[in-house]
Design a protein around this motif. Structure first.
Motif, mmCIF file in Angstrom:
data_model
loop_
_atom_site.group_PDB
_atom_site.id
_atom_site.type_symbol
_atom_site.label_atom_id
_atom_site.label_comp_id
_atom_site.label_asym_id
_atom_site.label_seq_id
_atom_site.Cartn_x
_atom_site.Cartn_y
_atom_site.Cartn_z
ATOM 1 N N LEU A 237 31.853 -28.528 101.832
ATOM 2 C CA LEU A 237 31.727 -28.504 100.374
ATOM 3 C C LEU A 237 30.390 -29.026 99.876
ATOM 4 O O LEU A 237 30.047 -28.815 98.706
ATOM 5 N N ARG B 148 33.659 -25.629 90.755
ATOM 6 C CA ARG B 148 34.284 -25.192 91.996
ATOM 7 C C ARG B 148 34.823 -26.398 92.774
ATOM 8 O O ARG B 148 35.931 -26.350 93.314
ATOM 9 N N ASN C 174 38.021 -27.538 91.182
ATOM 10 C CA ASN C 174 39.149 -26.649 91.498
ATOM 11 C C ASN C 174 39.690 -26.920 92.900
ATOM 12 O O ASN C 174 40.903 -26.928 93.123
ATOM 13 N N TYR C 175 38.777 -27.139 93.848
ATOM 14 C CA TYR C 175 39.223 -27.471 95.202
ATOM 15 C C TYR C 175 39.985 -28.804 95.211
ATOM 16 O O TYR C 175 40.998 -28.959 95.896
ATOM 17 N N LYS D 118 42.250 -18.387 96.548
ATOM 18 C CA LYS D 118 41.078 -19.122 97.009
ATOM 19 C C LYS D 118 40.405 -18.448 98.192
ATOM 20 O O LYS D 118 39.289 -18.787 98.569
#
Length: 483
Positions: free
Chosen positions: A273, A282, A285-286, A482
């Protein structure tokens, strides 16, 4: 998300598989050693581990995370950091040898003086391991890390069992740690030796490259250390080795699922990440996807531990550890909260916000220290354990504030709402099996059979509740989105 031909999913599978095998091996070794060693001997080791854990944090200094985050580091920088780690290792090893005297005074046990001298071996090798281990994580060599984890655990564990059988007591546990630390370092340095050069050394330049990022990471680790270990310090100093041994065994049992699920995710998040450190939405959201999934997993595990605490302790530790059952059941209530908090560090590291990670750790540690102080006044280890569990619950609010709100600009409720919903559903799911066990008091007389039966009925109840609520279908659809 593919890097170096290893996808995030494949890395997760490798880590889950190796961690699962490692946890299984550790449980087997623990079941054997718990029957060979007394609660007092384990209590002495728990008291020592409090300080070796601190030196392990000082050994890393946040450099491991810095090596992963800064992609511009080359083999010469790694060489400079490696030489620096050897200098640091020598200093920390000497310091830990002399730490035996104040530690012995603190616990009022002279045995800590030779134990600290012996444990300095692991302090040295944990320190010099920070660079090769960071390189492996940076390169996403999770296959190597997985095999290494299992092999070194078995090797060190077998030696500990043999020594325990021959009456070495606490020393067998210390040698387990030493052998494991030496084996991990040798394995790592052989694997990455081609990526390290000690020519053209500029140690200060190499250190400065990652100093600011690593300083906040190290600060968080030190603060988090006090949050996680002050309970052991208080119990060891004011309650004695036997209560500490009982508490430590109960505490360790609750950490296995945390190591296995969020611990695995946390170990692979930053290498992947960190590529999205400029895409805050993003990352958010993860985070929320993982929070929801980990809350559900935590609710399921907490229900099993709360329902079958007596059976679990007797199966893994034996009758002599029955006094730790209430401690284990109380601590199991915090598993949901620990699960969802455990991955937030990796998220903030990936976002490059170790400054927020440091502040969050400071706030969480303050909460823990206040409640521990209140619990220690009672002089009762069971009540103290209740305060520890309450501290873990309250720490969730600090995590929500610094990650969801400060880092990503979303509301705290967005983080807390799915956790609260899962807790309510979890209570509903455990109600029927709980009533069956404690009101009807249905038992076969065999703890293993009872354990299997309770898990079976609880699992059916849990799946039914979460399926009817739509969580399972919703989570599957999110995973598909995803991909």
């Amino acid at each position: 998300m593919k890097h170096n031909n290893i996808s995030f999913f494949k890395a997760a599978v490798i880590q889950f598989s190796s961690r699962y095998m490692n946890v299984l091996i550790q449980l087997i070794l623990t079941a054997v050693l718990a029957r060979l060693l007394s609660p007092e001997e384990y209590g002495v080791m728990a008291g020592l581990t409090v300080f070796t854990s601190l030196f392990a944090i000082l050994a890393d200094m946040g450099f491991g995370a810095g090596i992963i985050q800064y992609k511009q580091l080359d083999r010469y920088d790694f060489g400079g950091l490696l030489i620096f780690s050897f200098i640091l290792a020598a200093v920390l090893t000497i310091c830990f040898i002399f730490m035996g005297f104040p530690i012995s005074w603190f616990y009022q046990e002279t045995e800590y003086i030779p134990l600290c001298a012996l444990s300095s071996v692991s302090v040295f090798f944990n320190t010099v391991n920070m660079v090769p281990n960071g390189i492996l994580l940076r390169d996403k060599r999770f296959d190597v890390i997985g095999v290494r984890l299992i092999a070194t655990t078995v090797f060190g564990g077998v030696i500990a069992v043999v020594m325990a059988l021959n009456g070495f007591g606490t020393y067998s546990l210390v040698w387990n740690v030493n052998i494991t630390a030496i084996s991990i370092f040798l394995w790592n340095i052989i694997t990455v030796r081609q990526q390290i050069s000690i020519q053209k050394l500029d140690i200060l330049k190499s250190v400065r490259l990652i100093a600011r990022y690593s300083a906040y990471q190290a600060g968080f680790s030190i603060i988090n250390y006090f949050s996680r270990n002050t309970d052991h310090l208080i119990i060891g100093r004011f309650f004695g080795s036997i209560p500490l041994g009982l508490y430590d065994k109960a505490y360790k049992l609750t950490t296995y699922p945390i190591q296995f699920i969020p611990g695995v995710l946390g170990s692979i998040l930053q290498p992947y990440l960190s590529a999205y450190q400029d895409d805050k939405e993003r990352l958010h959201n993860y985070q929320m996807l993982m929070v929801r999934a980990l809350a559900i997993a935590g609710a399921y595990i907490a229900g099993i531990f709360g329902l079958c605490g007596h059976e679990i302790v007797l199966i893994f530790y034996g009758d002599q550890w029955s006094a730790c059952v209430p401690l284990f059941v109380i601590l199991s209530l915090s598993i949901i909260f620990q699960m969802v908090m455990n991955v937030t560090g990796g998220i903030l590291q990936s976002a490059g916000r170790t400054d927020l990670l440091f502040r969050q750790g400071l706030a969480a540690t303050t909460v823990m220290l206040v409640l521990l102080s209140l619990g220690s006044i009672t002089g009762n280890v069971v009540i103290l354990t209740v305060f520890v569990t309450c501290a873990f619950i309250l720490q969730t609010f600090t995590v929500a504030y610094y990650t969801t709100y400060k880092a990503f600009g979303h509301t705290i409720c967005e983080f807390l709402k799915p956790v609260a919903i899962v807790i309510v559903l979890g209570i509903v799911a455990i109600s029927l099996p709980y009533i069956t066990k404690f009101i009807l008091y249905w038992q076969t007389g065999n703890v293993i059979i009872d354990f299997i039966i309770y898990i079976f009925f609880y699992s059916l109840s849990f799946l039914a509740v979460f399926y009817l609520h739509g969580d399972i279908k919703q989570f599957i659809s999110l995973l598909k989105k995803k991909k």
